[in-house]
Design a protein around this motif. Structure first.
Motif, short mmCIF file in Angstrom:
data_model
loop_
_atom_site.label_atom_id
_atom_site.label_comp_id
_atom_site.label_asym_id
_atom_site.label_seq_id
_atom_site.Cartn_x
_atom_site.Cartn_y
_atom_site.Cartn_z
N THR A 117 36.44 36.22 17.84
CA THR A 117 36.99 35.19 16.97
C THR A 117 38.51 35.24 16.98
N ASN A 118 39.09 36.44 16.97
CA ASN A 118 40.55 36.56 17.08
C ASN A 118 41.04 35.86 18.35
N THR A 119 40.35 36.12 19.45
CA THR A 119 40.76 35.52 20.73
C THR A 119 40.68 34.01 20.69
N ARG A 120 39.61 33.49 20.08
CA ARG A 120 39.46 32.04 19.97
C ARG A 120 40.57 31.44 19.10
N VAL A 121 40.89 32.08 18.00
CA VAL A 121 41.95 31.58 17.11
C VAL A 121 43.30 31.58 17.82
N ILE A 122 43.60 32.66 18.54
CA ILE A 122 44.87 32.72 19.28
C ILE A 122 44.94 31.60 20.30
N SER A 123 43.83 31.33 20.98
CA SER A 123 43.79 30.27 21.98
C SER A 123 44.02 28.90 21.35
N ASP A 124 43.48 28.68 20.15
CA ASP A 124 43.60 27.38 19.50
C ASP A 124 44.94 27.18 18.80
N TRP A 125 45.55 28.28 18.34
CA TRP A 125 46.71 28.17 17.46
C TRP A 125 48.06 28.54 18.09
N LEU A 126 48.05 29.16 19.25
CA LEU A 126 49.30 29.62 19.87
C LEU A 126 49.49 28.99 21.24
N PRO A 127 50.71 28.55 21.56
CA PRO A 127 50.98 28.13 22.93
C PRO A 127 50.86 29.32 23.87
N SER A 128 50.60 29.06 25.13
CA SER A 128 50.28 30.15 26.06
C SER A 128 51.38 31.19 26.16
N HIS A 129 52.64 30.77 26.07
CA HIS A 129 53.74 31.72 26.25
C HIS A 129 53.98 32.60 25.02
N GLU A 130 53.26 32.35 23.92
CA GLU A 130 53.38 33.20 22.74
C GLU A 130 52.13 34.05 22.49
N ARG A 131 51.15 33.92 23.33
CA ARG A 131 49.88 34.58 23.06
C ARG A 131 49.93 36.09 23.31
N GLY A 132 50.77 36.53 24.24
CA GLY A 132 50.91 37.96 24.47
C GLY A 132 51.42 38.67 23.22
N ILE A 133 52.46 38.11 22.62
CA ILE A 133 53.00 38.68 21.39
C ILE A 133 51.96 38.62 20.28
N ALA A 134 51.29 37.49 20.16
CA ALA A 134 50.29 37.32 19.10
C ALA A 134 49.15 38.32 19.26
N ASN A 135 48.68 38.50 20.50
CA ASN A 135 47.62 39.49 20.74
C ASN A 135 48.09 40.89 20.38
N GLY A 136 49.33 41.20 20.73
CA GLY A 136 49.88 42.51 20.40
C GLY A 136 49.94 42.75 18.90
N ILE A 137 50.29 41.70 18.16
CA ILE A 137 50.40 41.84 16.70
C ILE A 137 49.04 42.11 16.08
N PHE A 138 48.05 41.27 16.41
CA PHE A 138 46.76 41.48 15.75
C PHE A 138 46.09 42.75 16.24
N ASN A 139 46.28 43.12 17.53
CA ASN A 139 45.65 44.32 18.05
C ASN A 139 46.25 45.59 17.47
#
Length: 428
Positions: A117-139
């Motif tokens: 679900t985290n992965t799906r939310v990141i995909s829907d809510w973040l542009p691709s170039h910000e997803r690395g940072i977003a994944n790092g934050i939630f992880n």
């Protein structure tokens, strides 16, 4: 129109949810000494209890992606956190090994949707170039949930008993749920917090991978490709070390290093603080190599291979005379391995065939979490037979060393490609 930043509030909600998720997993290890004494559990029985969660958690990883897609992230997370929070609370009322194992199996089902679900939310809510940072934050919530909560939980157990600790931690999930239902919508366009400028910004740079049609294949067919195996084994190695420490580190410090529970709770925090920074450093280093012109897979596998060497520091832990030096070695080992942990999932996106990223991620998470079946039980058996943790600490060293070799020398620097006719076009 100036864009809003609602997407970062969503990322913050995911970070808190991940922290709660791992607090609910890790509390068993903190409460372990008191539970073993109160319920007369042997090390083998406690290891079995620690493993029970992963029996259902691992098996749910393949189907859970379809559940998220069908119900949507908002409803899926709501059901999941209510489910696993109730199981955490009920654990405090368990008085037999059988009842506790049953509750932990149910809890594994409830927690299974969290990362998909985290992965799906990141995909829907973040542009691709910000997803690395977003994944790092939630992880990074995994390290915070395991480590930062241990002194507080140890204090609660010391003063109110281990049962109260499960009730307190379980109740936190319901507080988060209120914020989730108030602020989160499945799509940015449906949120009152994100304006049109932010919605346009989020959708402006969809990657080629996202535009690729989903491949209608079984995840297990990906096992035909050699590049898959270092990824599957690598997560297994990471999880073996993580779940061993999550379940047994407080008990190790109490029984092997003669600490009281409060001190053990404090010192347990240190390796996970190091892991938190290791996660961030791993992403920073791999991104830096890519910016220097490295192939993305080569950059990530280099950092993965280096990170998986740090568990070698568990060997001098065995011979350390002082508890302080033992925890220093453990902290460096876990923190250094965190360098690899921070980019495990990013590597899946680089290696997977276009349109099959989710399937490979689910397969990796299934195989990786089989470590949860093995590590707690194997450690309990070894401690009971040998009356020490020496061999139990050497096993993850060997497992992680093999993972390092796999990343550096087996994983090829190319994305898996699948022809339209899957039966005729296989490139390993």
């Amino acid at each position: 129109m100036k864009k809003t930043n609602a997407r970062w509030l969503v990322v913050a909600l995911l970070f808190v949810a991940t922290t709660i998720n791992y607090m609910d997993r890790a509390i068993l290890g903190v409460a372990g000494p008191a539970m073993m004494e109160d319920l007369s559990l042997t090390p083998v029985q406690f290891g079995l209890l620690g493993s029970a969660f992963f029996w259902s958690y691992a098996l749910m990883q393949i189907p859970v992606g379809m559940i998220v897609d069908r119900l949507g992230a908002r409803l899926t997370y709501s059901i999941a956190i209510v489910w696993w929070s109730l199981c955490t609370i009920f654990t405090g009322f368990g008085r037999s090994l059988g009842a506790l194992i049953g509750i932990r199996v149910l809890m594994g089902i409830g927690e299974a949707p969290a990362f998909p679900t985290n992965t799906r939310v990141i995909s829907d809510w973040l542009p691709s170039h910000e997803r690395g940072i977003a994944n790092g934050i939630f992880n990074s919530g995994t390290a915070i949930g395991i480590g930062m909560s241990t002194p507080l939980l140890a204090w609660v157990i010391q003063n109110w008993g281990w049962q109260a600790a499960f009730v307190v931690v379980g109740a936190i999930g319901f507080i988060w749920l209120a914020f989730w239902l108030i602020y989160f919508k499945n799509q940015p366009k449906d949120s009152t917090l994100a304006n049109e400028a932010e919605v346009a910004y989020i959708k402006a740079d969809e990657s080629e991978t996202e535009k690729a049609p989903a491949l209608n294949i079984s995840p297990f067919k990906l096992l035909k490709f050699k590049n898959v195996y270092p990824l599957l084994y690598g997560l297994f190695a990471h999880n073996y070390l993580t779940y061993l420490m999550m379940t047994w580190l407080p008990i190790y410090l109490v029984t092997e290093r003669d600490m009281n529970l409060i001190n053990a709770g404090f010192f347990t925090m240190l390796p996970w603080i190091m892991s938190f920074f290791g996660n961030i450093l791993g992403g920073f280093l791999s991104d830096g190599l890519i910016k220097r012109g490295w192939n993305s897979i080569k950059a990530r596998k280099t950092i993965l291979g280096i990170g998986m060497l740090f568990p070698l520091l568990l060997i001098p832990t065995i011979f350390a005379e002082s508890a302080v030096m033992a925890i220093v070695y453990i902290s460096i080992a876990i923190g250094g391995e965190g360098i690899a942990a921070g980019i495990l999932w990013a590597t899946v996106s680089d290696v997977a065939p276009k349109g099959a990223e989710g399937k490979l991620a689910g397969l990796q998470n299934f195989i990786g979490n089989l470590a949860g079946w093995i590590a707690p039980v194997a450690t309990g058996v070894l401690v009971a037979k040998l009356n020490n943790f020496d061999i139990a600490l050497i096993i993850p060293v060997i497992i992680c060393l093999v993972a390092s070799v796999g990343y550096l020398f087996v994983l090829k620097n190319e994305r898996i490609s699948i022809d339209e006719d899957f039966g005729k076009g296989i490139k390993a």
